[in-house]
Design a protein around this motif. Structure first.
Motif, short mmCIF file in Angstrom:
data_model
loop_
_atom_site.label_atom_id
_atom_site.label_comp_id
_atom_site.label_asym_id
_atom_site.label_seq_id
_atom_site.Cartn_x
_atom_site.Cartn_y
_atom_site.Cartn_z
N GLU A 80 -40.76 14.10 20.65
CA GLU A 80 -41.92 13.18 20.76
C GLU A 80 -41.88 12.16 21.74
OE1 GLU A 80 -42.72 11.99 16.71
OE2 GLU A 80 -42.38 14.15 15.84
N ILE A 81 -40.67 12.11 22.40
CA ILE A 81 -40.34 10.98 23.39
C ILE A 81 -40.79 11.67 24.88
CG2 ILE A 81 -38.83 9.23 24.31
CD1 ILE A 81 -39.68 8.98 21.49
N PRO A 82 -41.79 11.14 25.49
CA PRO A 82 -42.04 11.88 26.89
C PRO A 82 -40.82 11.29 27.84
CG PRO A 82 -43.66 10.07 26.54
CD PRO A 82 -42.74 10.22 25.25
N ASN A 83 -40.61 12.25 28.74
CA ASN A 83 -39.44 12.05 29.89
C ASN A 83 -38.21 11.47 29.49
OD1 ASN A 83 -41.76 12.27 31.82
ND2 ASN A 83 -42.61 9.96 31.47
N ALA A 84 -37.82 11.99 28.25
CA ALA A 84 -36.26 11.57 27.98
C ALA A 84 -35.60 13.12 27.60
CB ALA A 84 -36.38 10.65 26.85
N PRO A 85 -35.17 13.80 28.54
CA PRO A 85 -34.77 14.96 28.32
C PRO A 85 -33.69 14.77 27.20
CG PRO A 85 -34.10 14.37 30.43
CD PRO A 85 -35.34 13.48 30.04
N THR A 86 -33.59 15.45 25.85
CA THR A 86 -32.29 15.24 25.18
C THR A 86 -31.45 16.12 24.79
OG1 THR A 86 -33.65 13.24 24.19
CG2 THR A 86 -31.96 13.95 22.80
N LEU A 87 -30.38 16.33 24.32
CA LEU A 87 -29.55 17.28 24.05
C LEU A 87 -28.43 17.04 22.97
CD1 LEU A 87 -26.48 17.37 25.80
CD2 LEU A 87 -28.42 17.61 27.50
N ILE A 88 -27.83 17.99 22.22
CA ILE A 88 -27.02 17.57 21.19
C ILE A 88 -25.56 18.10 21.98
CG2 ILE A 88 -25.92 17.78 18.80
CD1 ILE A 88 -28.68 17.97 17.89
N GLY A 89 -24.33 17.32 21.92
CA GLY A 89 -23.14 17.77 22.58
C GLY A 89 -22.04 16.95 22.17
N HIS A 90 -20.83 17.26 22.37
CA HIS A 90 -19.76 16.47 22.23
C HIS A 90 -19.82 15.32 23.25
CE1 HIS A 90 -18.44 19.55 20.00
NE2 HIS A 90 -17.47 20.05 20.53
N THR A 91 -19.04 14.03 22.74
CA THR A 91 -19.05 12.90 23.51
C THR A 91 -17.53 12.51 23.51
OG1 THR A 91 -21.10 11.90 22.92
CG2 THR A 91 -19.74 10.46 23.54
N MET A 92 -16.94 12.34 24.84
CA MET A 92 -15.68 12.05 24.99
C MET A 92 -15.49 10.39 25.00
SD MET A 92 -12.84 13.48 27.55
CE MET A 92 -13.28 12.62 28.99
N CYS A 93 -14.74 9.88 24.43
CA CYS A 93 -14.39 8.36 24.23
C CYS A 93 -13.01 8.17 24.86
CB CYS A 93 -14.38 8.01 22.75
SG CYS A 93 -14.19 6.40 22.43
N THR A 94 -13.12 7.28 25.91
CA THR A 94 -11.96 7.02 26.53
C THR A 94 -11.46 5.34 26.44
OG1 THR A 94 -12.94 6.42 28.66
CG2 THR A 94 -12.44 8.58 28.33
N TYR A 95 -10.38 5.05 26.63
CA TYR A 95 -9.76 3.82 26.57
C TYR A 95 -9.89 2.91 27.97
CZ TYR A 95 -7.36 4.90 22.26
OH TYR A 95 -7.33 4.87 21.12
N ASP A 96 -10.63 3.39 28.97
CA ASP A 96 -10.96 2.74 30.06
C ASP A 96 -12.03 3.58 30.96
OD1 ASP A 96 -10.28 1.44 32.46
OD2 ASP A 96 -9.35 3.33 33.39
N PHE A 97 -12.79 2.84 31.76
CA PHE A 97 -13.94 3.13 32.65
C PHE A 97 -13.36 3.73 33.75
CE2 PHE A 97 -17.35 2.34 35.65
CZ PHE A 97 -18.49 2.60 34.79
N TYR A 98 -12.02 3.63 34.33
CA TYR A 98 -11.84 3.80 35.82
C TYR A 98 -10.86 5.05 35.58
CZ TYR A 98 -14.71 0.17 37.70
OH TYR A 98 -15.74 -0.47 38.03
N GLU A 99 -9.69 4.86 35.63
CA GLU A 99 -8.76 6.04 35.45
C GLU A 99 -8.74 6.81 34.16
OE1 GLU A 99 -5.18 3.10 35.97
OE2 GLU A 99 -4.20 4.78 37.28
N GLY A 100 -9.04 6.26 33.22
CA GLY A 100 -9.43 6.75 31.70
C GLY A 100 -10.63 7.82 31.72
N GLN A 101 -11.43 7.59 32.83
CA GLN A 101 -12.61 8.50 32.84
C GLN A 101 -12.60 9.46 34.13
OE1 GLN A 101 -16.53 6.74 32.11
NE2 GLN A 101 -15.49 5.62 30.15
N GLY A 102 -11.34 9.49 34.77
CA GLY A 102 -11.08 10.23 36.04
C GLY A 102 -11.87 9.89 37.29
N ARG A 103 -11.98 8.27 37.08
CA ARG A 103 -12.82 7.94 38.59
C ARG A 103 -12.13 7.94 39.69
NH1 ARG A 103 -16.67 6.01 34.89
NH2 ARG A 103 -18.88 6.03 36.06
N LEU A 104 -12.55 8.05 40.85
CA LEU A 104 -11.70 7.80 41.95
C LEU A 104 -12.00 6.47 42.46
CD1 LEU A 104 -12.64 11.48 43.55
CD2 LEU A 104 -10.62 10.86 42.49
N ASP A 105 -12.71 5.49 42.13
CA ASP A 105 -13.16 4.39 42.73
C ASP A 105 -12.78 3.13 41.90
OD1 ASP A 105 -14.64 4.86 40.47
OD2 ASP A 105 -16.59 3.87 41.32
N GLY A 106 -11.57 3.26 41.14
CA GLY A 106 -11.06 2.09 40.50
C GLY A 106 -10.02 1.46 41.71
#
Ligand SMILES: O=P(O)(O)O[C@H]1O[C@H](CO)[C@@H](O)[C@H]1O
Ligand SMILES: O=c1cc[nH]c(=O)[nH]1
Length: 320
Positions: A202-228
């Motif tokens: 019922e919410i317009p413009n908010a594509p929604t799905l159900i899926g797994h969420t990965m929880c990490t201990y860090d935003f940069y290396e822990g999430q595989g970022r190349l910009d830390g």
């Protein structure tokens, strides 16, 4: 040494029949009963200084998220959505005596900030769950409203978590207790996830799905970022990891869902995690959304949760 609890900690969870009658908030600590006073230090509340049942006994929905401003805005929004008295602009921070967390209450809805990462949300949840227990709350639903990085889905999508997984794509949260690693289940309430998904239609413009969420201990290396500030892996390795996560069912990455699912599950709270994605991590690492787009994206889960709460309270028909 790793000690793995029996499958999904079921033996530690409250009996299902109890839920059907009246679902209380459980604490699992024999020492609490014997304490003369319980000081919820990081919330600046306590059992002797505050009448917790009078202040919080009617709470039915607790919404938590990282940012104090987002949680204040959500409380103000809910105040209007529930058509409570006044405009809600002057809503007060119940935890104003500390700058660790903030907390706002409007009707049966409590909105609480938890900061970033597992240690921060874990401290807040210990004290919040004790607060709900001391206040004798029952039938409480708790929802984390967050932001996340998507994998293979359009930015701005909402992901409702079915299972929170760790960096190895496993549905577990490992808590170090003394010098043991205790593994806890990260299952979330499937029925609640489905109810939320139905509301999202019922919410317009908010594509929604159900899926797994990965929880990490860090935003940069822990999430595989190349910009830390540090990075020791190649672009190819990063993409290989994220694609493996996708194949394992992961659709977004954030930093609190595993401990949130584990603690709420053990304490008898119906729990859900609903996060908007700010970018597709297969495309980029930096979040370069304009302020307005960022604000609009962050409002999407709030609209969904507001719709859900109003439905649960039987207010939707009267209000539309
Ligand atoms: O949007 P919130 O709730 O802060 O959550 C996400 O955003 C933070 C990182 O920017 C992490 O805490 C992550 O889990
Ligand atoms: O990429 C992202 C965006 C928000 N929050 C996260 O933890 N990761």
């Amino acid at each position: 040494m790793a000690s793995i609890l029996p499958a999904s900690n079921r033996s530690m969870r409250p009996d299902k029949n109890t839920y059907e009658r009246k679902r209380s908030v459980y604490v699992k600590n024999p020492y609490l009963e014997g304490m003369d006073e319980d000081i919820l230090y990081h919330l600046d509340l306590g059992t002797k200084t505050h009448n917790l049942p009078a202040m919080f006994g009617d709470v039915k929905f607790v919404c938590v998220g990282g940012s104090p401003n987002r949680m204040k805005a959500f409380a103000q929004f809910m105040h209007k959505e529930l058509r409570l008295e006044g405009d809600g602009e002057d809503i007060e921070d119940i935890c104003a005596g500390t700058d660790r967390y903030c907390m706002f209450k409007t009707g049966p809805v409590l909105s609480v900030s938890h900061g970033m990462g597992i240690p921060s949300i874990s401290i807040m949840l210990h004290e919040l769950i004790k607060l709900l227990h001391h206040a004798r709350c029952c039938d409480v639903t708790i929802i984390r409203i967050g932001t996340s990085g998507g994998i293979g889905i359009a930015p701005g999508s909402i992901v409702i978590t079915d299972t929170a997984v760790d960096s190895f794509f496993k549905p577990r949260f490992e808590q170090v207790i003394l010098d043991n690693v205790v593994t806890r289940s990260t299952e979330l309430d499937k029925e609640l996830a489905n109810d939320l998904f139905n509301c999202s239609r019922e919410i317009p413009n908010a594509p929604t799905l159900i899926g797994h969420t990965m929880c990490t201990y860090d935003f940069y290396e822990g999430q595989g970022r190349l910009d830390g500030a540090l990075c020791s892996f190649s672009r190819e390795k990063k993409l290989d990891y994220l694609k493996r996560a996708y194949r394992a069912g992961v659709r977004n990455i954030e930093m609190e869902s595993t401990v949130f699912a584990a603690m709420c599950g053990l304490c008898g709270l119906r729990a859900a995690v609903v996060c908007v994605t700010l970018l597709d991590r297969l495309e980029s690492d930096q979040i370069n959304l304009s302020h307005d787009v960022l604000v609009e994206y962050q409002q999407r889960p709030q609209l969904l949760i507001s719709n859900f709460i109003k439905k649960q309270l039987g207010l939707c028909d009267q209000m539309s």
